[in-house]
Design an enzyme around this catalytic site. Structure first.
Site, PDB file in Angstrom:
ATOM      1  N   CYS A  38      15.173  23.697  63.875  1.00 37.98           N
ATOM      2  CA  CYS A  38      16.657  24.396  63.107  1.00 37.98           C
ATOM      3  C   CYS A  38      17.238  25.518  63.459  1.00 37.98           C
ATOM      4  CB  CYS A  38      15.849  24.712  61.420  1.00 37.98           C
ATOM      5  SG  CYS A  38      14.634  24.084  61.174  1.00 37.98           S
ATOM      6  N   CYS A  62      17.734  28.618  62.876  1.00 41.53           N
ATOM      7  CA  CYS A  62      16.579  29.564  61.852  1.00 41.53           C
ATOM      8  C   CYS A  62      16.021  30.920  62.903  1.00 41.53           C
ATOM      9  CB  CYS A  62      15.198  28.428  61.284  1.00 41.53           C
ATOM     10  SG  CYS A  62      14.587  29.870  60.821  1.00 41.53           S
ATOM     11  N   CYS A  95       7.600  28.963  63.391  1.00 43.80           N
ATOM     12  CA  CYS A  95       7.373  28.150  63.215  1.00 43.80           C
ATOM     13  C   CYS A  95       7.695  26.758  64.250  1.00 43.80           C
ATOM     14  CB  CYS A  95       8.765  27.738  62.763  1.00 43.80           C
ATOM     15  SG  CYS A  95       8.551  26.409  61.567  1.00 43.80           S
ATOM     16  N   CYS A 147      14.789  23.094  43.304  1.00 41.64           N
ATOM     17  CA  CYS A 147      15.931  24.136  44.280  1.00 41.64           C
ATOM     18  C   CYS A 147      15.985  23.639  45.660  1.00 41.64           C
ATOM     19  CB  CYS A 147      15.347  25.670  44.184  1.00 41.64           C
ATOM     20  SG  CYS A 147      16.165  26.741  45.591  1.00 41.64           S
ATOM     21  N   CYS A 189       8.932  30.575  42.975  1.00 43.20           N
ATOM     22  CA  CYS A 189       8.861  29.941  42.926  1.00 43.20           C
ATOM     23  C   CYS A 189       8.292  30.305  44.967  1.00 43.20           C
ATOM     24  CB  CYS A 189      10.336  29.559  43.419  1.00 43.20           C
ATOM     25  SG  CYS A 189      11.395  28.377  44.762  1.00 43.20           S
ATOM     26  N   ARG A 204      22.872  28.937  43.282  1.00 45.80           N
ATOM     27  CA  ARG A 204      22.672  29.768  43.282  1.00 45.80           C
ATOM     28  C   ARG A 204      23.814  31.017  45.105  1.00 45.80           C
ATOM     29  NH1 ARG A 204      17.612  30.354  44.590  1.00 45.80           N
ATOM     30  NH2 ARG A 204      17.682  29.735  41.896  1.00 45.80           N
ATOM     31  N   CYS A 208      10.563  34.154  44.732  1.00 41.56           N
ATOM     32  CA  CYS A 208      10.502  33.258  46.203  1.00 41.56           C
ATOM     33  C   CYS A 208       9.232  33.589  47.156  1.00 41.56           C
ATOM     34  CB  CYS A 208      11.356  32.212  45.746  1.00 41.56           C
ATOM     35  SG  CYS A 208      11.288  31.407  47.379  1.00 41.56           S
TER      36      CYS A 208
HETATM   37  N1  SAM Z   1      10.251  26.367  56.459  1.00 35.27           N
HETATM   38  C1  SAM Z   1       9.843  26.222  54.979  1.00 35.27           C
HETATM   39  C2  SAM Z   1      11.609  25.653  55.110  1.00 35.27           C
HETATM   40  O1  SAM Z   1      12.436  24.719  55.985  1.00 35.27           O
HETATM   41  O2  SAM Z   1      12.493  24.660  54.087  1.00 35.27           O
HETATM   42  C3  SAM Z   1      10.792  27.414  54.234  1.00 35.27           C
HETATM   43  C4  SAM Z   1      11.384  28.506  54.677  1.00 35.27           C
HETATM   44  S1  SAM Z   1      12.697  27.878  55.519  1.00 35.27           S
HETATM   45  C5  SAM Z   1      13.210  30.049  56.199  1.00 35.27           C
HETATM   46  C6  SAM Z   1      14.023  28.431  54.260  1.00 35.27           C
HETATM   47  C7  SAM Z   1      16.223  28.153  54.039  1.00 35.27           C
HETATM   48  O3  SAM Z   1      16.887  29.035  54.308  1.00 35.27           O
HETATM   49  C8  SAM Z   1      16.271  27.297  54.842  1.00 35.27           C
HETATM   50  O4  SAM Z   1      16.492  25.938  54.438  1.00 35.27           O
HETATM   51  C9  SAM Z   1      16.980  27.730  55.659  1.00 35.27           C
HETATM   52  O5  SAM Z   1      18.769  27.142  54.323  1.00 35.27           O
HETATM   53  C10 SAM Z   1      17.292  28.926  55.152  1.00 35.27           C
HETATM   54  N2  SAM Z   1      18.111  29.803  56.152  1.00 35.27           N
HETATM   55  C11 SAM Z   1      16.762  30.016  56.864  1.00 35.27           C
HETATM   56  N3  SAM Z   1      18.239  30.470  58.289  1.00 35.27           N
HETATM   57  C12 SAM Z   1      19.075  30.857  57.821  1.00 35.27           C
HETATM   58  C13 SAM Z   1      20.004  31.627  58.139  1.00 35.27           C
HETATM   59  N4  SAM Z   1      20.253  32.486  59.781  1.00 35.27           N
HETATM   60  N5  SAM Z   1      21.296  31.678  56.998  1.00 35.27           N
HETATM   61  C14 SAM Z   1      21.467  31.107  56.228  1.00 35.27           C
HETATM   62  N6  SAM Z   1      20.578  30.305  55.475  1.00 35.27           N
HETATM   63  C15 SAM Z   1      18.961  30.323  56.340  1.00 35.27           C
HETATM   64  C1  DTB Z   2      17.353  29.453  50.307  1.00 34.53           C
HETATM   65  O1  DTB Z   2      17.999  28.697  50.078  1.00 34.53           O
HETATM   66  N1  DTB Z   2      18.231  30.547  50.819  1.00 34.53           N
HETATM   67  C2  DTB Z   2      16.967  31.615  51.186  1.00 34.53           C
HETATM   68  C3  DTB Z   2      15.839  31.225  50.586  1.00 34.53           C
HETATM   69  N2  DTB Z   2      16.863  29.530  49.720  1.00 34.53           N
HETATM   70  C4  DTB Z   2      14.477  30.949  51.344  1.00 34.53           C
HETATM   71  C5  DTB Z   2      16.977  31.762  52.248  1.00 34.53           C
HETATM   72  C6  DTB Z   2      17.770  32.672  53.252  1.00 34.53           C
HETATM   73  C7  DTB Z   2      17.116  33.588  55.175  1.00 34.53           C
HETATM   74  C8  DTB Z   2      18.673  33.551  55.794  1.00 34.53           C
HETATM   75  C9  DTB Z   2      17.582  34.257  56.998  1.00 34.53           C
HETATM   76  C10 DTB Z   2      16.184  35.231  56.412  1.00 34.53           C
HETATM   77  O2  DTB Z   2      16.829  36.297  55.479  1.00 34.53           O
HETATM   78  O3  DTB Z   2      15.836  34.723  57.411  1.00 34.53           O
HETATM   79 FE1  SF4 Z   3      11.061  26.642  60.165  1.00 29.88          FE
HETATM   80 FE2  SF4 Z   3      12.995  28.235  60.057  1.00 29.88          FE
HETATM   81 FE3  SF4 Z   3      13.066  25.563  60.214  1.00 29.88          FE
HETATM   82 FE4  SF4 Z   3      12.237  26.739  58.050  1.00 29.88          FE
HETATM   83  S1  SF4 Z   3      14.026  26.523  58.847  1.00 29.88           S
HETATM   84  S2  SF4 Z   3      11.140  24.349  59.260  1.00 29.88           S
HETATM   85  S3  SF4 Z   3      10.958  28.297  58.906  1.00 29.88           S
HETATM   86  S4  SF4 Z   3      12.237  26.658  61.115  1.00 29.88           S
END
Ligand code: SAM
Ligand code: DTB
Ligand code: SF4
Length: 330
Positions: free
Chosen positions: A59, A62, A55, A191, A131, A263, A99
């Site tokens: 973030c 992430c 990506c 959500c 979702c 959630r 989802c």
């Molecule tokens: N790329 C899209 C976005 O950013 O909206 C969708 C996927 S993103 C991985 C979805 C959500 O996962 C993020 O908004 C964040 O709140 C959660 N998330 C990602 N990495 C995480 C982590 N290490 N710990 C907790 N939540 C995480």
């Molecule tokens: C949300 O709030 N938490 C989920 C879902 N929406 C997409 C994602 C959590 C991701 C945790 C890190 C991972 O497994 O990559």
């Molecule tokens: Fe990309 Fe992860 Fe950020 Fe979603 S949360 S926009 S997958 S870097």
């Protein structure tokens, strides 16, 4: 008369709830939960990462951001049939909501999006609530997803507006709000929640809740994630989230948004059953089930089934909220 469902909360009011004595806070949240929801019922959702890693966003939490060196395996967009077989397995295991997550900055109008629309249609035909979380969306894209049968769109605010630029520099808070608006306009349920453990202050958490609760309609679901600290990301060494902070956050969200699905999301592998029980007591009524979230581990279906039977909880049926009015003033 004091109304329970409000959209005009002041920061001070939220502050005084969030900082109230913990057991009092849990009692008040549990009472609100009991007044509006079946407290024995927990929605069971399953996540699938349909496109993993690579990506372009930054973030800081992430594992899927291309710029950090993490242990995940990058994977192009899955085929529809593969997704369908995951959805069927999730349904067979008792999940009612599926989802699909993609590591995209935004949706583009191309063949990949057409494939996602097909996936939405197919999973919807299984009778599950579908979702997606695909990054930023235009109103037209949200409408196309709605027409394909999308039930909910996940797009988190993650933290407060004030703290946002410490965590993400490649998009703004307003970009997030615009997508959420587009989702609403298309008639898809929202959500939207956040993560605790990003180095934010209590005020940042309160400000994020303030933004969520004062939206013209409360999000139908609010995920509260505890940071899963990932090696290779800038937040790799952040301290573990305190369970009492998680409980405080869930309880405050429940009091502010009585009918919303709150959630208990990422972070459950680090919590005991007793700690999760406190979160359910405080008003959490939804979880992600299945041994993987998007890229990180999660308790297995078997472990969660054992927890449900121990606590006397039962999975919520699909599409129940279609028969309820989430934002009706009470
Ligand atoms: N790329 C899209 C976005 O950013 O909206 C969708 C996927 S993103 C991985 C979805 C959500 O996962 C993020 O908004 C964040 O709140 C959660 N998330 C990602 N990495 C995480 C982590 N290490 N710990 C907790 N939540 C995480
Ligand atoms: C949300 O709030 N938490 C989920 C879902 N929406 C997409 C994602 C959590 C991701 C945790 C890190 C991972 O497994 O990559
Ligand atoms: Fe990309 Fe992860 Fe950020 Fe979603 S949360 S926009 S997958 S870097």
């Amino acid at each position: 008369m004091q109304l329970d469902i409000r959209h005009n909360w002041t920061t001070e009011e939220i502050e005084s709830i969030y900082h109230s004595p913990l057991l009092e806070l849990v009692f008040n949240a549990a009472s609100m939960h009991r007044k509006y929801n079946d407290t024995a019922e927990v929605q069971v959702c399953t996540l699938l990462s349909i496109k993993t890693g690579g990506c372009s966003e930054d973030c800081a939490y992430c594992p899927q951001a291309a710029r950090y060196s993490t242990d995940i395996t990058v994977q192009a967009l899955m085929q529809k049939d593969e997704v369908l077989s995951y959805a069927q397995k999730a349904k067979d295991a008792g999940s009612t909501r599926f989802c699909m997550g993609a590591a995209w900055r935004e949706v583009r109008d191309n063949k990949d999006f057409d494939r996602v629309l097909e996936m939405v249609k197919t999973v919807n035909e299984l009778g599950m609530e579908v979702c997606c979380t695909l990054g930023m969306l235009t109103e037209d894209q949200a409408t196309r997803l709605a027409d394909a049968g999308l039930h909910a769109y996940n797009h988190n605010l993650d933290t407060s507006k004030e703290h946002y630029s410490e965590i993400i520099s490649t998009r703004t808070y307003d970009d997030r709000l615009t997508t959420l608006d587009n989702v609403r306009k298309a008639g898809v349920t929202v959500c939207c929640g956040g993560i605790i453990g990003l180095g934010e202050t209590h005020s940042d958490r309160i400000n994020m809740l303030h933004t969520l609760v004062n939206m013209p309609e409360h999000p139908e679901s609010v995920p509260i994630n505890a940071l899963v600290a990932i090696k290779g990301t800038p937040l790799a060494n952040n301290p573990k989230v305190d369970i009492w902070d998680m409980v405080r956050m869930i309880a405050t969200a429940r009091i502010l948004m009585p009918k919303t699905m709150v959630r208990l999301s990422a972070g459950r592998t680090e919590m005991s059953i007793a700690e999760q029980a406190l979160c359910f007591m405080a008003g959490a009524n939804s979880i992600f089930a299945g041994d993987k979230l998007l890229t990180t581990p999660n308790p297995s279906f078997d472990e969660d089934n054992a927890m449900f039977s121990m606590l006397g909880l039962k999975p919520r049926v699909a599409f129940k909220e279609d028969h309820q009015q989430i934002n009706a003033v009470v």
